[in-house]
Design an enzyme around this catalytic site. Structure first.
Site, PDB file in Angstrom:
ATOM      1  N   LYS A   1       6.929   2.562  10.066  1.00 55.30           N
ATOM      2  CA  LYS A   1       5.920   1.564  10.004  1.00 55.30           C
ATOM      3  C   LYS A   1       5.443   1.131  11.475  1.00 55.30           C
ATOM      4  O   LYS A   1       6.312   1.271  12.345  1.00 55.30           O
ATOM      5  CB  LYS A   1       6.742   0.212   9.590  1.00 55.30           C
ATOM      6  CG  LYS A   1       5.866  -0.732   8.789  1.00 55.30           C
ATOM      7  CD  LYS A   1       5.236  -0.316   7.664  1.00 55.30           C
ATOM      8  CE  LYS A   1       4.292  -1.273   6.853  1.00 55.30           C
ATOM      9  NZ  LYS A   1       4.261  -1.218   5.421  1.00 55.30           N
TER      10      LYS A   1
ATOM     11  N   ASP B   1      -1.863  -1.651   6.152  1.00 54.34           N
ATOM     12  CA  ASP B   1      -0.979  -2.766   5.758  1.00 54.34           C
ATOM     13  C   ASP B   1      -1.747  -4.194   6.013  1.00 54.34           C
ATOM     14  O   ASP B   1      -2.969  -4.075   6.057  1.00 54.34           O
ATOM     15  CB  ASP B   1       0.203  -2.707   6.368  1.00 54.34           C
ATOM     16  CG  ASP B   1       1.402  -3.304   5.748  1.00 54.34           C
ATOM     17  OD1 ASP B   1       2.094  -2.949   4.764  1.00 54.34           O
ATOM     18  OD2 ASP B   1       1.574  -4.655   5.961  1.00 54.34           O
TER      19      ASP B   1
HETATM   20  P1  NDP Z   1      -4.494  -7.843   3.314  1.00 55.56           P
HETATM   21  O1  NDP Z   1      -4.263  -7.767   4.850  1.00 55.56           O
HETATM   22  O2  NDP Z   1      -5.339  -7.304   2.720  1.00 55.56           O
HETATM   23  O3  NDP Z   1      -4.207  -8.997   2.781  1.00 55.56           O
HETATM   24  C1  NDP Z   1      -3.084  -9.998   3.000  1.00 55.56           C
HETATM   25  C2  NDP Z   1      -3.060 -11.064   1.980  1.00 55.56           C
HETATM   26  O4  NDP Z   1      -1.998 -11.873   2.103  1.00 55.56           O
HETATM   27  C3  NDP Z   1      -4.239 -11.931   2.316  1.00 55.56           C
HETATM   28  O5  NDP Z   1      -4.510 -12.849   1.266  1.00 55.56           O
HETATM   29  C4  NDP Z   1      -3.527 -12.954   3.463  1.00 55.56           C
HETATM   30  O6  NDP Z   1      -3.900 -14.283   3.631  1.00 55.56           O
HETATM   31  C5  NDP Z   1      -2.139 -13.151   2.805  1.00 55.56           C
HETATM   32  N1  NDP Z   1      -0.895 -13.284   3.806  1.00 55.56           N
HETATM   33  C6  NDP Z   1      -0.719 -12.582   4.786  1.00 55.56           C
HETATM   34  N2  NDP Z   1       0.409 -12.987   5.496  1.00 55.56           N
HETATM   35  C7  NDP Z   1       0.376 -14.274   4.882  1.00 55.56           C
HETATM   36  C8  NDP Z   1       1.443 -15.103   5.574  1.00 55.56           C
HETATM   37  N3  NDP Z   1       2.056 -14.991   6.517  1.00 55.56           N
HETATM   38  N4  NDP Z   1       1.448 -16.288   4.578  1.00 55.56           N
HETATM   39  C9  NDP Z   1       0.590 -16.459   3.796  1.00 55.56           C
HETATM   40  N5  NDP Z   1      -0.254 -15.482   3.262  1.00 55.56           N
HETATM   41  C10 NDP Z   1      -0.172 -14.404   4.120  1.00 55.56           C
HETATM   42  O7  NDP Z   1      -2.970  -6.967   3.248  1.00 55.56           O
HETATM   43  P2  NDP Z   1      -2.289  -6.222   1.930  1.00 55.56           P
HETATM   44  O8  NDP Z   1      -3.058  -6.692   0.733  1.00 55.56           O
HETATM   45  O9  NDP Z   1      -2.708  -4.679   2.094  1.00 55.56           O
HETATM   46  O10 NDP Z   1      -0.990  -6.322   2.121  1.00 55.56           O
HETATM   47  C11 NDP Z   1      -0.260  -7.455   1.272  1.00 55.56           C
HETATM   48  C12 NDP Z   1       1.372  -7.110   1.064  1.00 55.56           C
HETATM   49  O11 NDP Z   1       1.427  -5.773   0.285  1.00 55.56           O
HETATM   50  C13 NDP Z   1       2.018  -7.001   2.303  1.00 55.56           C
HETATM   51  O12 NDP Z   1       3.353  -7.482   1.959  1.00 55.56           O
HETATM   52  C14 NDP Z   1       1.884  -5.461   2.465  1.00 55.56           C
HETATM   53  O13 NDP Z   1       3.125  -4.960   3.222  1.00 55.56           O
HETATM   54  C15 NDP Z   1       2.090  -4.887   0.927  1.00 55.56           C
HETATM   55  N6  NDP Z   1       1.696  -3.548   0.705  1.00 55.56           N
HETATM   56  C16 NDP Z   1       0.378  -3.164   1.125  1.00 55.56           C
HETATM   57  C17 NDP Z   1       0.157  -2.015   0.984  1.00 55.56           C
HETATM   58  C18 NDP Z   1      -1.117  -1.323   1.169  1.00 55.56           C
HETATM   59  O14 NDP Z   1      -1.296  -0.249   0.616  1.00 55.56           O
HETATM   60  N7  NDP Z   1      -2.172  -1.901   1.530  1.00 55.56           N
HETATM   61  C19 NDP Z   1       1.137  -0.867   0.259  1.00 55.56           C
HETATM   62  C20 NDP Z   1       2.305  -1.387   0.009  1.00 55.56           C
HETATM   63  C21 NDP Z   1       2.594  -2.836   0.236  1.00 55.56           C
HETATM   64  P3  NDP Z   1      -4.748 -14.850   5.095  1.00 55.56           P
HETATM   65  O15 NDP Z   1      -6.076 -13.731   4.929  1.00 55.56           O
HETATM   66  O16 NDP Z   1      -5.046 -16.175   4.962  1.00 55.56           O
HETATM   67  O17 NDP Z   1      -3.920 -14.301   5.925  1.00 55.56           O
HETATM   68  O1  2IT Z   2       3.982  -0.665   2.670  1.00 59.87           O
HETATM   69  C1  2IT Z   2       3.281   0.348   2.250  1.00 59.87           C
HETATM   70  O2  2IT Z   2       3.799   1.095   1.580  1.00 59.87           O
HETATM   71  C2  2IT Z   2       2.081   0.479   2.888  1.00 59.87           C
HETATM   72  N1  2IT Z   2       1.483  -0.184   3.597  1.00 59.87           N
HETATM   73  C3  2IT Z   2       1.448   1.833   2.642  1.00 59.87           C
HETATM   74  C4  2IT Z   2       1.813   2.855   3.374  1.00 59.87           C
HETATM   75  C5  2IT Z   2       0.928   4.067   3.411  1.00 59.87           C
HETATM   76  O3  2IT Z   2       1.323   5.190   4.295  1.00 59.87           O
HETATM   77  O4  2IT Z   2       0.064   4.594   2.749  1.00 59.87           O
END
Ligand code: NDP
Ligand code: 2IT
Length: 445
Positions: free
Chosen positions: A126, A166
């Protein structure tokens, strides 16, 4: 926790002070692993846990860049290459002001087991930065990404370490990062990053994969109890990549998603979230969720507060770590919650998980429920390696197959270890045994 493991856990905590989220993730996994060590004394003799908790390599670097006003800005970059027993390090990059070494290590640690559960040949890693993309222009984002890659490029590669997105890192950022990698190395190495654009080496379904996969996992948990998404009242936290696609998939299965959030507040839309409007505001305009309420009738916007104050039968936390605490969990359970699937990484506190488990609520931990994103990244790597690109339908079928496989493996492992329905146990043991076997087979490295 098993006394033999507790000693090892305490040493890990003591030599990594101040890394609260990493401590939490390690403790949570260790709590599941006592019975595995009864059956596999060779894991203790080979010091598998001690090795697993020490990343193979940790890189911390300065990221200097110039903002639109001509001022020099300095951020910190991280890449933690945690474990390569099953394949090249694989995991996302997070750009958020809260990023520090402890956060990157918790995410990298979780990633090891998640990636093992997918059945794909990928190790765990990561990275990210404390850079805050909020309010930054495209030009600033590009300069930051170029500077970040100017150091990162020397550590990554198709056979070494393959980053992706992420929080705060999506298709736009992956594009700028890929462009700079290509420019520095003079190589069009598609397999060095995933989450690429569809016309330049990306995979269909990768943008949707995490959110879709989380809902597929939840649907499998419901199915195991003779239930389905049809008619469920769902609350989702976040409104980013994972949240939006989880909402879309849940509604396609007949659920009504009545709320979602960002870090400023949440919207309540009893008619069901209008996904197209949400995509327009969040993905196209990069706006705030508040605007959703302004553009749609009969929608309330709650400034601040917690989306977990609402009642739901299914909760999908898709924002960030430790966003759902024990108190919120107890309230949700009292008011009819039947299932939780974690789209985010470690969104439920340890107290919340305990509440769900005691109540018999279906609970899909992130390392299983959100594995669809990284699994589809591995499908992108497959397509890149064979210079091929698959149709949406074929790729989605593969994702579904993988998520159903993860569900079934977690369920079978939980049963094998005497605690049927405990997906936390199933995911931790299932992921760990695969990695531990590979580590022992590869000798002391
Ligand atoms: P994005 O940046 O697309 O969206 C994040 C969302 O979460 C936004 O709505 C943001 O609000 C909110 N958010 C982030 N940090 C905070 C915080 N500290 N407090 C409150 N709200 C928060 O990210 P993703 O959708 O990609 O990721 C969301 C989650 O999913 C994370 O935990 C990530 O690790 C996990 N994840 C993502 C994957 C991927 O493929 N993208 C794969 C597996 C897991 P705001 O805009 O106001 O900050
Ligand atoms: O938390 C996760 O699994 C991710 N942000 C996706 C990682 C990836 O390599 O696609």
């Amino acid at each position: 926790m098993d006394a033999r493991l507790e000693v090892i856990r305490d040493t890990v905590l003591a030599r990594n002070p101040g890394e609260g989220e990493f401590h939490q993730a390690v403790t949570e996994v260790f709590e599941s692993l006592g019975p595995v060590h009864d059956r596999h004394p060779e894991f203790l003799e080979g010091a598998v846990l001690e090795r697993l908790c020490e990343p193979e390599r940790q890189i911390i670097f300065r990221v200097p860049w110039v903002d639109d006003a001509g001022r020099v800005q300095i951020n910190r970059g991280f890449r933690v290459e945690f474990n390569s027993a099953l394949g090249p390090f694989k995991g996302g990059l997070r750009f958020h002001p809260s990023v520090n070494l402890g956060i990157v290590k918790f995410l990298g640690f979780e990633q090891i087991f998640k990636n093992a559960l997918t059945g794909m040949p990928i190790g765990g890693g990561k990275g990210g930065s404390d850079f805050d993309p909020r309010g930054r222009s495209d030009a600033e984002i590009m300069r930051f990404c170029q500077s970040f890659m100017t150091e990162l490029y020397r550590h990554i590669g198709e056979y070494t370490d393959v980053p992706a997105g992420d929080i705060g890192v999506g298709g736009r950022e992956i594009g700028f990062l890929f462009g700079q990698y290509k420019r520095i190395t003079n190589r069009y190495e598609s397999g060095v990053l995933t989450g690429k654009g569809i016309s330049w080496g990306g995979s269909l379904v990768r943008p949707e994969a995490t959110g879709y996969g989380t809902v597929i996992f939840a649907a499998e948990m419901l199915k195991a109890r003779g239930q389905s998404f049809d008619g469920q009242r769902v609350v989702v936290s976040g409104s980013g990549n994972v949240a939006i696609n989880a909402i879309a998939k849940a509604q396609s299965l007949g659920a009504t998603v009545v709320a979602c959030s960002d870090s400023s507040g949440y919207v309540v839309d009893e008619a069901g979230i209008d996904v197209e409007l949400l995509r327009q505001i969040k993905e196209v305009e990069r706006g705030r969720l508040k605007e959703y309420a302004a553009r749609r009738s009969a929608v309330d916007y709650v400034d601040g507060g917690s989306v977990w104050d609402l009642d739901a039968t299914v909760a999908l936390p898709c924002a960030t770590q430790n966003e759902l605490d024990g108190e919120a969990a107890a309230r949700l359970v009292r008011n009819g919650l039947i299932a939780v699937a974690e789209g985010a990484n470690m969104p439920s506190t340890r107290e919340a998980v305990a509440v769900f488990q005691q109540a018999g609520t279906l609970f899909g931990p992130g390392k299983a429920a959100n594995a669809g994103g990284v699994a589809t990244s591995a499908l992108e790597m497959q397509q890149n390696a064979s210079r091929d690109s698959w149709s949406f339908a074929h790729t989605e079928d593969r994702l579904t197959e993988i998520m159903v496989g993860i569900h079934d493996r977690c369920a079978a492992t939980a049963e094998e270890y005497g605690d049927p329905g405990n997906y936390v146990l199933g995911a931790n043991i299932g992921g760990f045994v695969k990695v531990a076997d590979a580590m022992l087979a590869q000798g002391l490295i």
